[in-house]
Motif scaffolding. Structure first.
Motif, short mmCIF file in Angstrom:
data_model
loop_
_atom_site.label_atom_id
_atom_site.label_comp_id
_atom_site.label_asym_id
_atom_site.label_seq_id
_atom_site.Cartn_x
_atom_site.Cartn_y
_atom_site.Cartn_z
N LEU A 135 2.15 7.09 -6.83
CA LEU A 135 1.35 8.30 -7.05
C LEU A 135 2.21 9.55 -6.92
O LEU A 135 2.07 10.51 -7.68
N ARG A 136 3.14 9.52 -5.97
CA ARG A 136 4.03 10.67 -5.77
C ARG A 136 4.95 10.85 -6.97
O ARG A 136 5.30 11.98 -7.34
N LYS A 137 5.34 9.75 -7.61
CA LYS A 137 6.22 9.84 -8.78
C LYS A 137 5.51 10.54 -9.94
O LYS A 137 6.16 11.18 -10.78
N ILE A 138 4.18 10.44 -9.99
CA ILE A 138 3.43 11.14 -11.03
C ILE A 138 3.45 12.65 -10.79
O ILE A 138 3.35 13.45 -11.71
N GLY A 139 3.61 13.06 -9.51
CA GLY A 139 3.73 14.49 -9.23
C GLY A 139 3.02 14.98 -7.99
O GLY A 139 3.27 16.10 -7.53
N ALA A 140 2.10 14.17 -7.43
CA ALA A 140 1.38 14.61 -6.22
C ALA A 140 2.34 14.72 -5.04
O ALA A 140 3.18 13.84 -4.83
N LYS A 141 2.21 15.80 -4.27
CA LYS A 141 3.09 15.98 -3.11
C LYS A 141 2.66 15.05 -1.97
O LYS A 141 3.46 14.29 -1.44
N SER A 142 1.41 15.13 -1.56
CA SER A 142 0.84 14.22 -0.56
C SER A 142 -0.23 13.38 -1.24
O SER A 142 -0.79 13.78 -2.27
N ALA A 143 -0.52 12.22 -0.67
CA ALA A 143 -1.49 11.32 -1.30
C ALA A 143 -2.21 10.47 -0.27
O ALA A 143 -1.63 10.11 0.77
N LEU A 144 -3.46 10.18 -0.55
CA LEU A 144 -4.25 9.20 0.18
C LEU A 144 -4.73 8.16 -0.81
O LEU A 144 -4.90 8.46 -1.99
N ILE A 145 -4.96 6.95 -0.34
CA ILE A 145 -5.67 5.93 -1.12
C ILE A 145 -6.81 5.45 -0.25
O ILE A 145 -6.59 4.94 0.85
N ALA A 178 0.83 -1.20 0.00
CA ALA A 178 0.00 0.00 0.00
C ALA A 178 0.87 1.26 0.00
O ALA A 178 0.61 2.21 -0.74
N TYR A 179 1.92 1.25 0.82
CA TYR A 179 2.81 2.41 0.86
C TYR A 179 3.58 2.57 -0.45
O TYR A 179 3.85 3.68 -0.90
N SER A 180 3.91 1.43 -1.09
CA SER A 180 4.58 1.49 -2.39
C SER A 180 3.66 2.12 -3.43
O SER A 180 4.12 2.90 -4.29
#
Length: 272
Positions: free
Chosen positions: A171-181, A164-166
């Motif tokens: 998602l961060r590699k796409i450009g989002a600074k912070s992320a939730l799933i 899940a953390y991976s």
């Protein structure tokens, strides 16, 4: 506490409490001046199976120069359903321009659930949503959407915490600074997982699932989350409050006859 001005860029349904129709009352109840720009006019929630959609991309393209001439700006922008790659390009460019002046960008990449795309959502939408993620301070796809965005395999039975953390890292590699799933089964239990770039931390928040489906619960989650973030609550606190709010709304409405209309949330705003 000073309130923040927020722009909602999302679709508007004529019949059903989803998208902009769900988010406006919640954010207004929080006291934040809330504005809206419809990405599409939709006859009704897609859950009914038949619907009509009017693409408003040409309208949006004409709005931004007017707002720029009038000097309108927003403390935050929240994007949702995006109709096309062309619309995504126009909206993401505007969000990037606003971000450079200090506007916070929230992105809900609405595309699908339970391992498949929603009715009317094409594979081209995936590329569009990646463009939106590239300008996001915070994105919050559900598990299905996170898999589509990152080209990762969807596992109906869920993932381990490390997996899940991976997925958050992808998602961060796409450009989002912070992320939730959201709605992701982790070690056999439904959860929301997150990464907060402000303090470089990961977290998991588990919840009990009510076996009832309502359209618009993701929009409700988004609005409660943003409302608390704009009130300067930490990400983990705002996420938990959004989870609790959605759970309580579903619990109180689980016996409604026509669930395709969404949750009639105005009468419950005091519990948020």
């Amino acid at each position: 506490m000073s309130k923040k001005q927020i722009l909602l860029i999302n679709d508007m349904a004529g019949y059903g409490k989803v998208a902009t129709a769900a988010m406006l009352p919640i954010l207004s109840y929080f006291g934040h001046p809330t504005y809206n720009l419809p990405t599409a006019l939709v006859s009704n929630t897609l859950d009914y199976g038949k619907f009509n959609i009017l693409d408003t991309t040409d309208y949006i393209q004409g709005v931004f120069p007017v707002w720029k001439a009038l000097g309108f700006r927003f403390d935050a922008i929240a994007t949702g359903f995006i109709v096309s790659e062309r619309q995504a390009s126009i909206v993401s460019r505007y969000c990037l321009e606003q971000a450079e002046t200090g506007t916070t960008i929230f992105v809900d990449p609405i595309m699908g659930d339970e391992g498949k795309l929603y009715n009317g959502v094409t594979p081209a939408a995936i590329k569009s949503m990646r463009a939106m993620l590239s300008v996001a301070h915070l994105c919050y796809p559900n598990y299905t959407e996170a898999c589509y965005l990152t080209n990762c395999t969807y596992h109906p039975d869920g993932v381990s915490l490390d997996e899940a953390y991976s997925l958050l890292d992808h998602l961060r590699k796409i450009g989002a600074k912070s992320a939730l799933i959201t709605s992701i089964p982790v070690d056999g239990k439904p959860a929301v997982v997150g990464y907060n770039h402000m303090d470089d931390t990961y977290f998991r928040l588990g919840y009990d699932e009510i076996p009832v489906h309502f359209p618009g619960t993701g929009d409700i989650f988004s609005a409660i989350l943003i409302g608390h973030l704009l009130d300067d609550k930490p990400l983990t606190v705002a996420t938990q409050k959004a989870m609790d709010g959605v759970y309580e709304l579903i619990l109180r409405n689980k016996d409604n006859a026509d669930k395709n209309r969404g949750i009639p949330l105005e009468q419950y705003l005091n519990i948020l």
